[in-house]
Design an enzyme around this catalytic site. Structure first.
Site, short mmCIF file in Angstrom:
data_model
loop_
_atom_site.label_atom_id
_atom_site.label_comp_id
_atom_site.label_asym_id
_atom_site.label_seq_id
_atom_site.Cartn_x
_atom_site.Cartn_y
_atom_site.Cartn_z
CD GLU A 134 -3.10 -1.08 2.13
OE1 GLU A 134 -3.04 -0.28 3.09
OE2 GLU A 134 -4.07 -1.84 1.95
CD GLU A 154 -3.85 -5.87 3.00
OE1 GLU A 154 -4.73 -5.19 3.61
OE2 GLU A 154 -2.64 -5.63 3.04
CD GLN A 210 -3.95 -9.32 8.75
OE1 GLN A 210 -3.34 -9.96 9.59
NE2 GLN A 210 -3.64 -8.06 8.47
O1 AHR Z 1 -5.11 -5.99 6.91
C1 AHR Z 1 -5.02 -4.88 7.74
C2 AHR Z 1 -4.30 -3.71 7.09
O2 AHR Z 1 -5.10 -3.23 6.03
C3 AHR Z 1 -2.98 -4.00 6.43
O3 AHR Z 1 -1.92 -3.91 7.31
C4 AHR Z 1 -2.87 -2.93 5.39
O4 AHR Z 1 -2.12 -3.34 4.28
C5 AHR Z 1 -4.31 -2.59 5.06
O5 AHR Z 1 -4.53 -1.23 5.09
#
Ligand code: AHR
Length: 505
Positions: A175, A294, A354
């Site tokens: 990011e 993500e 996650q």
């Molecule tokens: O997944 C949580 C956070 O979300 C991660 O660290 C980041 O890459 C995103 O903004």
């Protein structure tokens, strides 16, 4: 309102693509209780000799996660990887600026590589392009993948791992377009750095695959110029561009929330178009594919996290991003997975963000308590288990509705995956209407004498029902709501339900 209906025609020869199983990937970041108290908890009776929780490992294996992104996330942009290898007693305690936490480095590259093996998974490694750069990425790659005989490969050998980890997929930072990122970059700065890092990394190990950072979300003001510019720089060296996006029922409008997979669909289409534009500009031959590394629902914990991040002292693994998911979140996860599969020709990898304790399908109770499965565990597990094979191109007719911010929303979202190996066809379908059942019919004559093997359903009268360590309110069940008559599948899909219809001989 007219009764919802979906009519499919499926033919085993109308194939979109073979699914890359890495579309069922996930993500573990050094964040909150994901690593410490999550996958790793020495002293817990559930843990093995290396301190890894066996109950968590078992759940990860049941989910079927072929690749896990590591070690971040925002965390990676301040990560000093050398701190996390070698003798544990020599590893320093550090400040993690991304999550206002202290990092003991008791789990690092060595341990995570072992954990991934135990989880029947592989590692997708991110390098720090925030506070570090080309040389450091090269050193880490040499440490992980070079056999021996050089400074960093021999360092790994001296740490007790003679065999290289052979990590295939590497993310060029995380990011980097986000102002919150440590070492945030403009697109011009990132494009050059990523290209030069990628070039050097491929000189060390040409067999690796590289992911160029895309936008942090579809809402970023620089989307999609970021992709167009940075990929023009990195095109020759990278294989994928990353997509990140999180969804949530922020306005407490469930019908509209269940339409959010249409937003994911549009996001994916725009990124594909941008990749193809860059390919045309470069007169290139290869496609840049998509790594949606993500994605999830994330909003329940936002206020609590702001409080912890702003008002509490530095702590080791404070509980952060511990969203407790409800039934409608599980439907959304099912819808998002259907969307990813429908784009499986270009979305070759994806990571549910996650995996444990942090916006996660798997939770562990604090203080060493038991592990349990969130509502979103089940749509992921079912899709990962039965979604391996070839995505079919269906002919679809479906009734639609409107929501407060979406038009022409199909009442039922579906995708069909054919597995020649198993000789099975699986239809995944969400009835995303809230007030009535839907009829699904599918012409499956090309599959000969296939019959219904199983119809699994995830449903609950209460959209807000949650699971906990004590009670599992949301879990799949088997129903008899499907039958085949003269080559036609006839199914009943209850309102607000996720259905997995398995057909075979
Ligand atoms: O997944 C949580 C956070 O979300 C991660 O660290 C980041 O890459 C995103 O903004």
């Amino acid at each position: 309102m007219a009764r919802a209906k979906i009519k499919l025609v499926l033919d085993r020869d109308y194939q979109l693509t073979k699914v890359d199983n890495r579309i069922f990937g996930s993500f573990i970041e050094h964040l909150g209780r994901a690593v410490y108290d999550g996958i790793y908890q020495p002293g817990n009776p559930e843990s093995d000799e290396q301190g890894f929780r066996k109950d968590v490992l078992q759940m990860v294996k049941e989910l079927g996660v072929p690749i896990v992104r590591y070690p971040g996330g925002n965390f990676v942009s301040g990560f000093r990887w050398e701190d996390s290898v070698g003798p544990r007693e020599q590893r320093p305690e550090r400040l993690d600026l991304a999550w206002r936490s202290t990092e003991s480095n008791q789990v690092g590259i060595n341990e995570f590589s072992k954990w991934a093996k135990k989880a029947d998974s592989s590692v997708m490694m991110a390098v720090n392009l925030g506070t570090r750069g080309i040389q450091d990425a090269c050193n880490l790659l040499e440490y992980c993948n070079h056999p021996s005989g050089t400074k960093y490969s021999d360092l790994r050998v001296s740490h007790g791992d003679p065999d290289p980890y052979n990590i295939k997929v590497w993310c060029l930072g995380n990011e980097m377009d986000g102002p919150w990122q440590i070492g945030h970059k403009t697109m011009e700065e990132y494009g050059r750095l990523a290209a030069e890092t990628a070039k050097a990394m491929k000189l060390i190990d040409p067999s690796i695959e590289l992911v160029s950072c895309g936008s942090s979300s579809v809402e970023m003001p620089t989307f999609p110029q970021w992709e167009a510019h940075t990929l023009t720089e990195t095109y020759d060296y990278v294989d994928y561009v990353s997509l990140h996006n999180y969804y949530g029922n922020r306005s407490q409008d469930s019908l509209d929330y269940l339409a959010c997979s249409n937003d994911m669909d549009r996001f994916i289409r725009t990124v594909i178009a941008t990749c193809d534009y860059v390919k045309a500009v470069k007169r290139g031959k290869k496609d840049i594919n998509l790594s949606f590394d993500e994605w999830n629902v994330w909003f329940h914990s936002n206020a609590a996290d702001d409080d912890i991040m702003q008002n509490h002292p530095w702590r080791h693994h404070p509980g952060l991003l511990e969203d407790v998911y409800n039934f409608e979140d599980a439907l959304v996860v099912a819808l998002l997975m259907i969307t990813l599969l429908r784009h499986a020709d270009r979305v070759r990898m994806a990571c549910l963000a996650q995996l444990v304790n942090v916006i996660a399908p798997i939770m562990t109770e604090p203080d060493g308590g038991k592990a349990w499965k969130q509502t979103i565990y089940y749509p992921f597990m079912l899709t990962s288990r039965y979604g391996r094979g070839t995505v079919l191109v269906p002919s679809v007719h479906c009734t639609t509705h409107g929501t407060s911010s979406h038009e022409d929303v199909t009442d039922v979202e579906s995708v069909a995956v054919y597995s020649g190996e198993q000789d099975e066809l699986t239809i995944f379908a969400v009835n995303r209407t809230l007030d009535g059942d839907a009829d699904l019919t599918a012409d499956i004559r090309s599959f000969g004498d296939y019959r219904v093997l199983d119809h699994i359903v995830l449903e609950n009268d209460d959209l807000k029902a949650v699971n906990s360590a004590l009670e599992e309110k949301v879990a799949p069940a088997h129903t008899t709501q499907s039958r085949v008559e003269n080559g036609e599948l006839i199914s009943l899909l209850h309102k607000a339900s996720f259905n997995v219809i398995r057909l075979g001989k």
